[in-house]
Write a protein that holds these residues in place. Structure first.
Motif, PDB file in Angstrom:
ATOM      1  N   GLY A   1       3.877   3.282   3.318  1.00  0.00           N
ATOM      2  CA  GLY A   1       1.628   2.931   4.247  1.00  0.00           C
ATOM      3  C   GLY A   1       2.332   1.957   5.098  1.00  0.00           C
ATOM      4  O   GLY A   1       1.530   1.481   6.576  1.00  0.00           O
ATOM      5  N   ARG A   2       3.211   0.850   4.796  1.00  0.00           N
ATOM      6  CA  ARG A   2       3.544  -0.034   5.721  1.00  0.00           C
ATOM      7  C   ARG A   2       4.996   0.025   6.296  1.00  0.00           C
ATOM      8  O   ARG A   2       4.695  -0.306   7.686  1.00  0.00           O
ATOM      9  CB  ARG A   2       3.620  -1.499   5.216  1.00  0.00           C
ATOM     10  CG  ARG A   2       2.070  -1.653   5.013  1.00  0.00           C
ATOM     11  CD  ARG A   2       2.140  -3.430   5.785  1.00  0.00           C
ATOM     12  NE  ARG A   2       1.131  -3.451   6.529  1.00  0.00           N
ATOM     13  CZ  ARG A   2       0.466  -4.140   7.280  1.00  0.00           C
ATOM     14  NH1 ARG A   2       1.213  -4.680   8.690  1.00  0.00           N
ATOM     15  NH2 ARG A   2      -0.704  -4.204   7.572  1.00  0.00           N
ATOM     16  N   HIS A   3       5.745   0.167   5.521  1.00  0.00           N
ATOM     17  CA  HIS A   3       7.042   0.480   6.674  1.00  0.00           C
ATOM     18  C   HIS A   3       7.774   1.418   6.479  1.00  0.00           C
ATOM     19  O   HIS A   3       8.363   2.055   7.152  1.00  0.00           O
ATOM     20  CB  HIS A   3       8.269  -0.509   5.237  1.00  0.00           C
ATOM     21  CG  HIS A   3       8.080  -2.118   5.923  1.00  0.00           C
ATOM     22  ND1 HIS A   3       7.355  -2.597   3.796  1.00  0.00           N
ATOM     23  CD2 HIS A   3       8.753  -3.038   5.464  1.00  0.00           C
ATOM     24  CE1 HIS A   3       7.024  -3.682   4.482  1.00  0.00           C
ATOM     25  NE2 HIS A   3       6.904  -4.742   5.735  1.00  0.00           N
ATOM     26  N   PHE A   4       7.080   1.911   6.142  1.00  0.00           N
ATOM     27  CA  PHE A   4       7.462   4.184   6.151  1.00  0.00           C
ATOM     28  C   PHE A   4       6.346   4.796   5.804  1.00  0.00           C
ATOM     29  O   PHE A   4       5.250   4.615   4.676  1.00  0.00           O
ATOM     30  CB  PHE A   4       9.271   3.987   4.933  1.00  0.00           C
ATOM     31  CG  PHE A   4       7.961   4.107   3.468  1.00  0.00           C
ATOM     32  CD1 PHE A   4       8.129   5.015   2.494  1.00  0.00           C
ATOM     33  CD2 PHE A   4       8.781   2.940   2.906  1.00  0.00           C
ATOM     34  CE1 PHE A   4       8.084   5.147   1.600  1.00  0.00           C
ATOM     35  CE2 PHE A   4       8.325   2.424   1.424  1.00  0.00           C
ATOM     36  CZ  PHE A   4       8.118   3.104   0.664  1.00  0.00           C
ATOM     37  N   LEU A   5       6.323   5.906   6.222  1.00  0.00           N
ATOM     38  CA  LEU A   5       5.275   7.502   5.852  1.00  0.00           C
ATOM     39  C   LEU A   5       5.632   8.035   4.612  1.00  0.00           C
ATOM     40  O   LEU A   5       6.736   7.672   4.573  1.00  0.00           O
ATOM     41  CB  LEU A   5       5.251   7.427   7.747  1.00  0.00           C
ATOM     42  CG  LEU A   5       5.068   6.751   8.343  1.00  0.00           C
ATOM     43  CD1 LEU A   5       5.235   8.647   9.387  1.00  0.00           C
ATOM     44  CD2 LEU A   5       3.544   6.803   8.963  1.00  0.00           C
ATOM     45  N   SER A   6       5.071   7.889   3.905  1.00  0.00           N
ATOM     46  CA  SER A   6       4.748   9.407   3.197  1.00  0.00           C
ATOM     47  C   SER A   6       5.716  10.313   3.070  1.00  0.00           C
ATOM     48  O   SER A   6       5.925  10.955   2.424  1.00  0.00           O
ATOM     49  CB  SER A   6       3.899   9.400   2.530  1.00  0.00           C
ATOM     50  OG  SER A   6       2.447  10.583   3.330  1.00  0.00           O
ATOM     51  N   THR A   7       5.826  10.911   3.859  1.00  0.00           N
ATOM     52  CA  THR A   7       6.182  12.160   4.877  1.00  0.00           C
ATOM     53  C   THR A   7       8.499  11.945   5.427  1.00  0.00           C
ATOM     54  O   THR A   7       9.317  13.202   5.069  1.00  0.00           O
ATOM     55  CB  THR A   7       5.771  12.069   6.480  1.00  0.00           C
ATOM     56  OG1 THR A   7       6.307  11.286   6.759  1.00  0.00           O
ATOM     57  CG2 THR A   7       4.506  13.079   6.580  1.00  0.00           C
ATOM     58  N   VAL A   8       8.629  11.367   4.564  1.00  0.00           N
ATOM     59  CA  VAL A   8       9.848  10.285   4.850  1.00  0.00           C
ATOM     60  C   VAL A   8      10.642  11.063   3.936  1.00  0.00           C
ATOM     61  O   VAL A   8      10.266  11.111   2.745  1.00  0.00           O
ATOM     62  CB  VAL A   8      10.129   8.612   4.738  1.00  0.00           C
ATOM     63  CG1 VAL A   8      10.040   8.233   3.638  1.00  0.00           C
ATOM     64  CG2 VAL A   8      12.132   8.880   5.483  1.00  0.00           C
TER      65      VAL A   8
END
Ligand code: ADP
Ligand code: MG
Length: 328
Positions: free
Chosen positions: A58-65
């Motif tokens: 949520g900060r450095h990456f999206l849950s969709t990665v």
């Protein structure tokens, strides 16, 4: 039944067969995963370089990665710090917190992580595993001959400023996810790849030892990261906007968006470095030897501050917004 902590570590992170059977076993690792400490043996007389970077969902990456890309990126951003200092990667640790044991996730994550680790001959030697919000923290360790680490503090007035690769694509991808830029198909895939799969410039960093007067990797945006070099070195700089390297996808964007992505975009993981003009030939040779494109983008000046110049040499006034976790 779901996998326990120790089985999980053994199945996904301990690789005795790989490490022992590898054509080139990781140098300097006396003992890896499995005991209370890893035992490392540095090359005698060399400096040991250590850096930590944490990735928070949520900060450095999206849950969709995709998990594989997350594994890659978690190590890539750390290797990028070693690259910025000209270090040769040796070993890393992994502290992983995740809400539950998801074997599909772990499988993909480990695959992406180890593919990049093997490409750079760096071994996973330990870590910690706990339940909690998804959070990946890696510490990397590398080596450099004594006194040869590249630092932020060595830039001098008159030095050339270079950057590797191309800038801004990761930020452009983020703008698409935020709905503030529109890209489709292949163009979107290209910038998304740059955001999720950065390539740390490890070979270039090592090739620049003894040549570059200063270096830093671009994680928070060119203006802010170059700003750290200027501050540490007690100098200023002029940047030539037209010289900032950009992809064809970036070059097709509106001028204001390009400027924002090129100057303030983060997550590039390119190297920005300086060198005296007499070394121009040697710097280009180092870039060629490491198969990394570089661009000359400006000059270090005695006057403090960062000045951005357009194609005619006229001063521009773009806003500088370096990424700051507690202000953004
Ligand atoms: P301790 O309780 O002594 O700190 P742990 O039980 O947490 O050790 O871990 C057991 C072993 O597994 C140690 O060698 C540790 O470094 C390693 N380890 C734990 N988690 C990870 C991980 N995510 N990646 C790599 N090694 C790990
Ligand atoms: Mg212990």
């Amino acid at each position: 039944m779901s996998l326990g902590e120790f089985d999980l570590i053994r199945r996904y992170f301990e690789r005795p067969n790989v490490q022992e059977a590898a054509a080139s076993p990781a140098q300097g690792v006396q003992l890896g995963i499995g005991d209370d400490c890893a035992v490392l043996r540095p090359t005698p007389g060399h400096d040991w370089l250590v850096s930590t970077d944490m990735l928070v969902e949520g900060r450095h990456f999206l849950s969709t990665v995709a998990p594989g890309r997350l594994g890659h990126k978690a190590l890539a951003v750390n290797l990028s710090d070693l690259a910025a200092c000209g270090a040769t990667p040796r070993a890393f640790t992994l502290a992983l917190s995740m809400p539950r044991v998801d074997e599909d996730f772990l499988q993909g994550f480990a695959q992406g992580l180890f593919a990049l680790a093997d490409a750079h001959g760096i071994a996973l030697v330990g870590g910690d595993t706990t339940a909690g919000p998804l959070n990946v923290c890696i510490t990397v360790m590398g080596e450099a001959p004594p006194g040869q680490a590249l630092l932020r503090s060595g830039a001098r007035a008159g030095d050339d400023i270079y950057v590797s690769g191309q800038l801004g694509d990761a930020r452009l991808a983020l703008e698409v996810f935020r709905g503030k830029a529109a890209l489709t198909g292949e163009a979107f895939e290209q910038v998304r790849q740059r955001m999720e799969c950065p390539q740390p410039r490890v070979l270039l960093g090592q090739a620049l030892r003894g040549l570059a007067s200063s270096a830093i990797d671009v994680s928070d945006g060119l203006s802010g990261d170059l700003g750290h070099v200027l501050q540490r070195s007690g100098v200023g700089a002029a940047l030539w906007v037209d010289a900032l390297p950009r992809s064809p996808v970036m070059a097709a964007q509106p001028a204001a968006l390009q400027l924002e992505c090129l100057l303030n975009g983060g997550d590039d993981y390119e190297l920005v470095f300086t060198a005296p003009p007499q070394r121009r030939h040697a710097v280009q040779a180092a870039a060629n030897a490491s198969h990394t494109a570089i661009s000359l983008i400006g000059r270090i000046e005695a006057e403090a501050g960062l000045r951005v110049l357009d194609g005619k040499g006229q001063r521009m006034n773009p806003g500088f917004r370096s990424f700051d976790h507690f202000k953004s």
